[in-house]
Scaffold this motif. Structure first.
Motif, PDB file in Angstrom:
ATOM      1  N   ALA A   1      69.615 173.864  28.835  1.00 18.49           N
ATOM      2  CA  ALA A   1      70.461 174.482  28.294  1.00 18.49           C
ATOM      3  C   ALA A   1      71.640 173.451  28.363  1.00 18.49           C
ATOM      4  N   GLY A   2      71.864 172.525  29.314  1.00 18.57           N
ATOM      5  CA  GLY A   2      72.908 171.336  29.196  1.00 18.57           C
ATOM      6  C   GLY A   2      72.796 170.470  28.431  1.00 18.57           C
ATOM      7  N   VAL A   3      71.476 170.046  28.119  1.00 18.59           N
ATOM      8  CA  VAL A   3      71.064 169.074  27.030  1.00 18.59           C
ATOM      9  C   VAL A   3      71.550 169.719  25.588  1.00 18.59           C
ATOM     10  N   LEU A   4      70.907 170.997  25.300  1.00 15.97           N
ATOM     11  CA  LEU A   4      71.306 171.717  24.146  1.00 15.97           C
ATOM     12  C   LEU A   4      72.609 171.937  23.690  1.00 15.97           C
ATOM     13  N   LEU A   5      73.418 172.017  24.982  1.00 15.52           N
ATOM     14  CA  LEU A   5      74.921 172.294  24.614  1.00 15.52           C
ATOM     15  C   LEU A   5      75.699 171.060  24.254  1.00 15.52           C
ATOM     16  N   GLY A   6      74.970 169.905  24.510  1.00 13.03           N
ATOM     17  CA  GLY A   6      75.548 168.789  24.049  1.00 13.03           C
ATOM     18  C   GLY A   6      76.460 167.954  25.043  1.00 13.03           C
ATOM     19  N   TYR A   7      76.063 168.540  26.411  1.00  9.78           N
ATOM     20  CA  TYR A   7      76.883 167.681  27.291  1.00  9.78           C
ATOM     21  C   TYR A   7      76.541 166.347  27.723  1.00  9.78           C
ATOM     22  N   PRO A   8      77.467 165.381  27.769  1.00 11.41           N
ATOM     23  CA  PRO A   8      76.972 163.990  28.168  1.00 11.41           C
ATOM     24  C   PRO A   8      76.229 163.647  29.165  1.00 11.41           C
ATOM     25  N   ALA A   9      76.428 164.335  30.248  1.00 12.26           N
ATOM     26  CA  ALA A   9      75.653 164.226  31.612  1.00 12.26           C
ATOM     27  C   ALA A   9      75.203 165.695  31.881  1.00 12.26           C
ATOM     28  N   VAL A  10      73.939 166.102  32.528  1.00  3.00           N
ATOM     29  CA  VAL A  10      73.522 166.966  32.654  1.00  3.00           C
ATOM     30  C   VAL A  10      73.078 167.583  34.094  1.00  3.00           C
ATOM     31  N   TYR A  11      73.344 168.519  34.956  1.00  2.66           N
ATOM     32  CA  TYR A  11      72.865 168.606  36.219  1.00  2.66           C
ATOM     33  C   TYR A  11      71.429 168.997  36.247  1.00  2.66           C
ATOM     34  N   THR A  12      70.721 168.655  37.210  1.00  2.00           N
ATOM     35  CA  THR A  12      69.364 169.148  37.576  1.00  2.00           C
ATOM     36  C   THR A  12      69.237 169.176  39.024  1.00  2.00           C
ATOM     37  N   PHE A  13      68.306 169.828  39.397  1.00  2.00           N
ATOM     38  CA  PHE A  13      68.039 170.245  40.980  1.00  2.00           C
ATOM     39  C   PHE A  13      66.556 170.690  41.045  1.00  2.00           C
ATOM     40  N   SER A  14      66.329 170.566  42.437  1.00  2.00           N
ATOM     41  CA  SER A  14      65.200 170.924  42.815  1.00  2.00           C
ATOM     42  C   SER A  14      64.798 172.553  42.464  1.00  2.00           C
ATOM     43  N   MET A  15      63.442 172.704  41.789  1.00  2.00           N
ATOM     44  CA  MET A  15      63.251 173.959  41.385  1.00  2.00           C
ATOM     45  C   MET A  15      62.850 174.933  42.498  1.00  2.00           C
ATOM     46  N   GLU A  16      62.525 174.168  43.544  1.00  2.00           N
ATOM     47  CA  GLU A  16      62.148 174.909  45.066  1.00  2.00           C
ATOM     48  C   GLU A  16      63.078 175.596  45.836  1.00  2.00           C
ATOM     49  N   GLU A  17      64.299 175.232  45.340  1.00  2.00           N
ATOM     50  CA  GLU A  17      65.729 175.727  46.011  1.00  2.00           C
ATOM     51  C   GLU A  17      66.191 176.734  45.269  1.00  2.00           C
ATOM     52  N   ASP A  18      65.806 177.459  44.614  1.00  2.00           N
ATOM     53  CA  ASP A  18      66.525 178.672  43.797  1.00  2.00           C
ATOM     54  C   ASP A  18      67.570 178.381  43.019  1.00  2.00           C
ATOM     55  N   GLY A  19      68.019 177.387  42.827  1.00  2.00           N
ATOM     56  CA  GLY A  19      69.261 177.118  42.128  1.00  2.00           C
ATOM     57  C   GLY A  19      70.380 176.749  42.929  1.00  2.00           C
ATOM     58  N   GLU A  20      70.224 176.552  44.310  1.00  2.00           N
ATOM     59  CA  GLU A  20      71.002 176.070  45.282  1.00  2.00           C
ATOM     60  C   GLU A  20      71.380 174.567  44.980  1.00  2.00           C
ATOM     61  N   ASN A  21      72.721 174.417  45.237  1.00  2.00           N
ATOM     62  CA  ASN A  21      73.148 173.108  44.912  1.00  2.00           C
ATOM     63  C   ASN A  21      74.016 172.209  45.954  1.00  2.00           C
ATOM     64  N   CYS A  22      74.458 171.098  45.913  1.00  2.00           N
ATOM     65  CA  CYS A  22      75.196 170.307  46.863  1.00  2.00           C
ATOM     66  C   CYS A  22      76.848 170.225  46.258  1.00  2.00           C
ATOM     67  N   LEU A  23      77.137 171.250  45.567  1.00  2.00           N
ATOM     68  CA  LEU A  23      78.342 170.867  44.708  1.00  2.00           C
ATOM     69  C   LEU A  23      79.662 171.573  45.686  1.00  2.00           C
ATOM     70  N   ALA A  24      79.301 172.330  46.562  1.00  2.00           N
ATOM     71  CA  ALA A  24      80.221 173.107  47.267  1.00  2.00           C
ATOM     72  C   ALA A  24      81.301 172.329  47.978  1.00  2.00           C
ATOM     73  N   MET A  25      82.520 172.431  47.499  1.00  2.00           N
ATOM     74  CA  MET A  25      83.849 171.681  48.152  1.00  2.00           C
ATOM     75  C   MET A  25      83.698 170.423  47.579  1.00  2.00           C
ATOM     76  N   MET A  26      82.922 169.812  46.585  1.00  2.00           N
ATOM     77  CA  MET A  26      82.568 168.706  46.194  1.00  2.00           C
ATOM     78  C   MET A  26      83.636 168.370  44.904  1.00  2.00           C
ATOM     79  N   PRO A  27      84.478 167.471  44.988  1.00  2.00           N
ATOM     80  CA  PRO A  27      85.615 167.191  43.807  1.00  2.00           C
ATOM     81  C   PRO A  27      84.736 167.039  42.487  1.00  2.00           C
ATOM     82  N   LEU A  28      85.167 168.027  41.627  1.00  2.00           N
ATOM     83  CA  LEU A  28      84.409 167.975  40.333  1.00  2.00           C
ATOM     84  C   LEU A  28      85.520 167.773  39.211  1.00  2.00           C
TER      85      LEU A  28
END
Length: 262
Positions: free
Chosen positions: A164-191
């Motif tokens: 979806a990120g690619v189709l929506l035209g974002y310049p850079a897109v998030y990806t993550f391990s499909m084995e982690e049920d969508g969990e990510n390392c962005l908590a409290m990470m400056p975005l």
């Protein structure tokens, strides 16, 4: 254009199953502006997730927009495992082709097992899925007819967030391990959250339409500066080639959240 007709189209075609919930007029006009942004070539697609409406309801809504005087170019409604996207077919295909050619590919690995986000060293699996999606859209184009076409793709094993990120035209897109049920390392990470807006007096005087909103980890902004600059230059070129919007602007702010859902 009649703003009340545009609001009624959204409420009656997209929100008829929402019970007592009523779509605010401002949100209905914003949605209309986003559709026009796709049609005008400012973005390859939009993801519709405001209600339980599916592809059939979205097609009826687009027909109502045309009746109200908003006659955009031909569009494509794509169903993808419960998600519904509205595509500018030519622009969406070009975006997929660009990402498939890109070296390095603009993917940011935010898997939960990582301490910090990082650019992907290899994105072959994602690229194979993008190639399959591109083939699907090319095939759909060969049988498309009328102002709005539609198709359904079966995304076996795909990371839908990345696709979806690619189709929506974002310049850079998030990806993550499909084995982690969508969990990510962005908590409290400056975005750094980027927001792109433009004015669309054609729909309503003073209406500001949010054309893009996406985030990039602050720690990766320097590495992605060239990608971001090129994306912004391309957007300004597309903006100069259309006449539906004026006063393009971009802003950004840094946020840190206890949890980030994608």
């Amino acid at each position: 254009l009649s703003a009340p007709r545009l609001v009624a189209a959204a409420r009656e075609e997209l929100w008829s199953k929402a019970g007592k919930r009523r779509l605010p007029a401002a949100r209905a006009l914003q949605l209309c502006g986003e559709v026009l942004a796709v049609a005008a070539g400012l973005k390859p697609a939009l993801l519709y997730d405001d209600s339980a409406a599916g592809p059939a309801e979205l097609r009826r809504y687009l027909a109502r927009l045309r009746e109200a005087g908003l006659a955009p170019c031909r569009l494509h409604v794509l169903g993808m495992e419960g998600s519904v996207l509205l595509l500018n077919p030519g622009l969406a295909r070009r975006r997929l082709e660009e990402v498939l050619r890109a070296h390095p590919a603009p993917f940011m690995d935010i898997s939960a097992g990582r301490q910090h986000p990082a650019l992907c060293g290899s994105a072959e699996a994602i690229k194979s899925h993008l190639a399959a999606l591109l083939a699907h859209l090319r095939a759909a184009e060969t049988v498309a007819s009328g102002p709005v076409s539609s198709s359904e793709v079966v995304p076996t094993g795909w990371n839908l967030c990345s696709m979806a990120g690619v189709l929506l035209g974002y310049p850079a897109v998030y990806t993550f391990s499909m084995e982690e049920d969508g969990e990510n390392c962005l908590a409290m990470m400056p975005l750094r959250v980027f927001t792109v807006q433009a004015s669309c007096c054609r729909i309503k005087d003073g209406l500001r339409v949010q054309v893009y909103s996406f985030s990039i980890p602050e720690s990766l902004c320097t590495e992605l500066k060239e990608v971001l600059d090129a994306w912004w230059d391309d957007l300004k070129d597309a903006f100069s080639a259309q006449s539906d919007f004026v006063d393009l602007g971009i802003s950004s702010e840094v946020v840190s959240l206890p949890a980030v859902a994608l």
